[in-house]
Design an enzyme around this catalytic site. Structure first.
Site, PDB file in Angstrom:
ATOM      1  N   ARG A  71       0.829  -1.195   0.080  1.00  0.00           N
ATOM      2  CA  ARG A  71      -0.135  -0.130  -0.015  1.00  0.00           C
ATOM      3  C   ARG A  71       0.682   1.426   0.034  1.00  0.00           C
ATOM      4  O   ARG A  71       0.670   2.127  -0.687  1.00  0.00           O
ATOM      5  CB  ARG A  71      -1.125  -0.048   1.225  1.00  0.00           C
ATOM      6  CG  ARG A  71      -2.035  -0.912   0.940  1.00  0.00           C
ATOM      7  CD  ARG A  71      -2.997  -0.977   2.257  1.00  0.00           C
ATOM      8  NE  ARG A  71      -3.694   0.152   2.779  1.00  0.00           N
ATOM      9  CZ  ARG A  71      -4.274   0.471   3.634  1.00  0.00           C
ATOM     10  NH1 ARG A  71      -4.329  -0.399   4.738  1.00  0.00           N
ATOM     11  NH2 ARG A  71      -4.696   1.696   3.984  1.00  0.00           N
ATOM     12  N   ASP A 105      -3.461   8.047   4.799  1.00  0.00           N
ATOM     13  CA  ASP A 105      -2.683   8.184   3.668  1.00  0.00           C
ATOM     14  C   ASP A 105      -1.877   9.673   3.883  1.00  0.00           C
ATOM     15  O   ASP A 105      -1.048   9.849   2.980  1.00  0.00           O
ATOM     16  CB  ASP A 105      -3.455   8.282   2.150  1.00  0.00           C
ATOM     17  CG  ASP A 105      -4.583   8.979   2.063  1.00  0.00           C
ATOM     18  OD1 ASP A 105      -4.707   9.934   2.723  1.00  0.00           O
ATOM     19  OD2 ASP A 105      -5.634   8.775   1.385  1.00  0.00           O
ATOM     20  N   HIS A 120      -7.870   7.182  12.268  1.00  0.00           N
ATOM     21  CA  HIS A 120      -7.248   5.771  11.970  1.00  0.00           C
ATOM     22  C   HIS A 120      -5.808   5.978  12.072  1.00  0.00           C
ATOM     23  O   HIS A 120      -4.964   4.934  11.855  1.00  0.00           O
ATOM     24  CB  HIS A 120      -7.772   5.005  11.058  1.00  0.00           C
ATOM     25  CG  HIS A 120      -9.386   4.717  11.094  1.00  0.00           C
ATOM     26  ND1 HIS A 120     -10.143   4.479  10.285  1.00  0.00           N
ATOM     27  CD2 HIS A 120     -10.084   4.874  12.175  1.00  0.00           C
ATOM     28  CE1 HIS A 120     -11.549   4.575  10.753  1.00  0.00           C
ATOM     29  NE2 HIS A 120     -11.324   4.547  12.003  1.00  0.00           N
ATOM     30  N   CYS A 153      14.633  -0.480  21.461  1.00  0.00           N
ATOM     31  CA  CYS A 153      14.694  -1.737  22.151  1.00  0.00           C
ATOM     32  C   CYS A 153      14.584  -3.052  21.647  1.00  0.00           C
ATOM     33  O   CYS A 153      14.678  -3.868  22.340  1.00  0.00           O
ATOM     34  CB  CYS A 153      13.228  -1.655  23.177  1.00  0.00           C
ATOM     35  SG  CYS A 153      11.649  -1.985  22.408  1.00  0.00           S
ATOM     36  N   GLY A 190     -17.022  11.003   0.966  1.00  0.00           N
ATOM     37  CA  GLY A 190     -16.322   9.701   0.644  1.00  0.00           C
ATOM     38  C   GLY A 190     -16.199   8.759   1.562  1.00  0.00           C
ATOM     39  O   GLY A 190     -15.113   7.816   1.815  1.00  0.00           O
TER      40      GLY A 190
HETATM   41  P1  OAD Z   1     -15.183   2.619   2.202  1.00  0.00           P
HETATM   42  O1  OAD Z   1     -14.302   1.971   1.341  1.00  0.00           O
HETATM   43  O2  OAD Z   1     -16.086   1.748   3.156  1.00  0.00           O
HETATM   44  O3  OAD Z   1     -16.177   3.735   1.328  1.00  0.00           O
HETATM   45  C1  OAD Z   1     -15.698   4.406   0.360  1.00  0.00           C
HETATM   46  C2  OAD Z   1     -16.680   5.514  -0.037  1.00  0.00           C
HETATM   47  O4  OAD Z   1     -16.397   6.581  -1.058  1.00  0.00           O
HETATM   48  C3  OAD Z   1     -17.793   4.793  -0.645  1.00  0.00           C
HETATM   49  O5  OAD Z   1     -19.313   5.153   0.023  1.00  0.00           O
HETATM   50  C4  OAD Z   1     -17.991   5.170  -2.139  1.00  0.00           C
HETATM   51  O6  OAD Z   1     -19.198   5.579  -2.580  1.00  0.00           O
HETATM   52  C5  OAD Z   1     -17.258   6.576  -1.885  1.00  0.00           C
HETATM   53  N1  OAD Z   1     -16.578   7.098  -3.129  1.00  0.00           N
HETATM   54  C6  OAD Z   1     -15.678   6.222  -4.179  1.00  0.00           C
HETATM   55  N2  OAD Z   1     -15.321   7.152  -4.922  1.00  0.00           N
HETATM   56  C7  OAD Z   1     -15.612   8.484  -4.532  1.00  0.00           C
HETATM   57  C8  OAD Z   1     -15.213   9.608  -4.971  1.00  0.00           C
HETATM   58  N3  OAD Z   1     -14.256   9.865  -6.029  1.00  0.00           N
HETATM   59  N4  OAD Z   1     -15.676  10.799  -4.260  1.00  0.00           N
HETATM   60  C9  OAD Z   1     -16.315  10.553  -3.330  1.00  0.00           C
HETATM   61  N5  OAD Z   1     -16.706   9.344  -2.622  1.00  0.00           N
HETATM   62  C10 OAD Z   1     -16.329   8.465  -3.435  1.00  0.00           C
HETATM   63  O7  OAD Z   1     -14.153   3.599   2.967  1.00  0.00           O
HETATM   64  P2  OAD Z   1     -14.273   4.508   4.370  1.00  0.00           P
HETATM   65  O8  OAD Z   1     -15.715   4.722   4.802  1.00  0.00           O
HETATM   66  O9  OAD Z   1     -13.316   5.114   4.451  1.00  0.00           O
HETATM   67  O10 OAD Z   1     -10.716   1.525   8.683  1.00  0.00           O
HETATM   68  O11 OAD Z   1     -14.096   3.031   5.449  1.00  0.00           O
HETATM   69  C11 OAD Z   1     -14.063   3.499   6.702  1.00  0.00           C
HETATM   70  C12 OAD Z   1     -12.930   2.523   7.217  1.00  0.00           C
HETATM   71  O12 OAD Z   1     -12.923   1.246   6.929  1.00  0.00           O
HETATM   72  C13 OAD Z   1     -11.445   2.715   7.046  1.00  0.00           C
HETATM   73  O13 OAD Z   1     -10.994   3.762   7.444  1.00  0.00           O
HETATM   74  C14 OAD Z   1     -10.641   1.579   7.153  1.00  0.00           C
HETATM   75  C15 OAD Z   1     -11.883   0.492   6.824  1.00  0.00           C
HETATM   76  O14 OAD Z   1     -11.786  -0.760   7.095  1.00  0.00           O
HETATM   77  C16 OAD Z   1      -9.638   0.920   9.244  1.00  0.00           C
HETATM   78  O15 OAD Z   1      -8.723   0.752   8.475  1.00  0.00           O
HETATM   79  C17 OAD Z   1      -9.565   0.723  10.597  1.00  0.00           C
HETATM   80 ZN    ZN Z   2      10.937  -0.006  21.329  1.00  0.00          ZN
END
Ligand code: OAD
Ligand code: ZN
Length: 249
Positions: A71, A105, A120, A153, A190
């Site tokens: 990644r 990111d 996160h 460590c 998003g």
């Molecule tokens: P998701 O992958 O669950 O959702 C991404 C969202 O972005 C979806 O609703 C899409 O429709 C939308 N999307 C796609 N392209 C887009 C664009 N160009 N503009 C705007 N929206 C767009 O991602 P998150 O909601 O961020 O957690 O997921 C939440 C968490 O789940 C992440 O932080 C991660 C993951 O597991 C951890 O790693 C703890």
């Molecule tokens: Zn350490």
């Protein structure tokens, strides 16, 4: 010319002058960073329980690190998109107080957002599992031998991110709550709104009487509580809103 949704949002943002944004993976999609859910999403290729839990990490740290290294390789080529820049500019114009992001990111930071709450963590940092020493990852040299070792460590380092089942660090969560309480508008950009506690924030904002504005090309679990919905990509919608704001200021 008649007003459209973008004018309406721009006017609201200027009138209230107290907005906060909650962003998710979709905000970085146009930078080439894959989302988690939906077509091509990381969770359609990988199983979170294999690579994104503390159990998975301690079972096979090398495997989890390989995934993070992959990644990171992709991320080193990614640049902020016009949506990131528009949010940073809204902050400079005193229209937006803060960005609360679920993204790891750092693209909001690169784009110039100053008040940034990374719920996160960051994929560009690693942390010692024993002594807590943290180190930035600016290139892949430290990831040649996996897992990397702590220089202090000798224990192993882990990505400085929140894994599934782990709590959001208290400082970030408290700041996020405090910004949510202060905001009169929340831009929900998003995110699928399916991961808690991050997805609680729009619900809290709504309960406190804030206006919820969703920017997402797809319907989400938060669409029901949104007062205004812009069904568009954030890299297109946010610059349009910014353009209208600048005309009105
Ligand atoms: P998701 O992958 O669950 O959702 C991404 C969202 O972005 C979806 O609703 C899409 O429709 C939308 N999307 C796609 N392209 C887009 C664009 N160009 N503009 C705007 N929206 C767009 O991602 P998150 O909601 O961020 O957690 O997921 C939440 C968490 O789940 C992440 O932080 C991660 C993951 O597991 C951890 O790693 C703890
Ligand atoms: Zn350490």
């Amino acid at each position: 010319m008649s007003k459209d949704l973008y004018d309406e949002v721009a006017e609201l943002l200027i009138t209230k002058r107290s907005a906060v944004a909650l962003t998710g993976a979709g905000a970085s999609a146009e930078s080439g960073v894959p989302t988690f859910r939906g077509s091509g999403g990381l969770w359609t290729i990988f199983r979170p329980e294999d690579i994104a839990t503390p159990e998975a990490f301690f079972r096979d740290p090398e495997n989890v690190w390989r995934w993070y290294k992959w990644r990171l390789e992709k991320l080193f080529e990614a640049k902020p998109n016009p949506g990131h820049y528009a949010l940073a500019e809204m902050e400079r114009l005193n229209i937006l107080r803060c960005v609360i992001t679920q993204n790891v990111d750092e693209l909001h930071r690169v784009a110039g957002s100053k008040c940034l709450i990374e719920l996160h963590g960051s994929i560009r940092r690693m942390r010692c599992v024993s002594c807590g020493y943290t180190e930035r990852i600016d290139d892949l040299s430290r990831l040649e031998t996996l897992p990397p070792k702590c220089p202090r460590c000798g224990s192993i380092m882990r990505p400085d991110v929140v894994l599934f089942g782990e709590p959001i660090p208290m400082i970030e969560w408290t700041r996020a709550l405090s910004e949510t309480y202060k905001a009169k508008i929340m831009l929900v950009v998003g995110t699928s709104g399916s991961v808690y506690p991050a997805a609680l924030l729009p619900h809290i904002a709504k309960e406190r009487g804030s206006i919820i504005i969703e920017i997402n090309p797809e319907e989400t679990e938060l669409s029901d509580i949104a007062d205004i919905i812009i069904r568009a990509k954030s890299g297109e919608a946010l610059p349009k809103i910014l353009e209208r704001i600048k005309k009105l200021l």
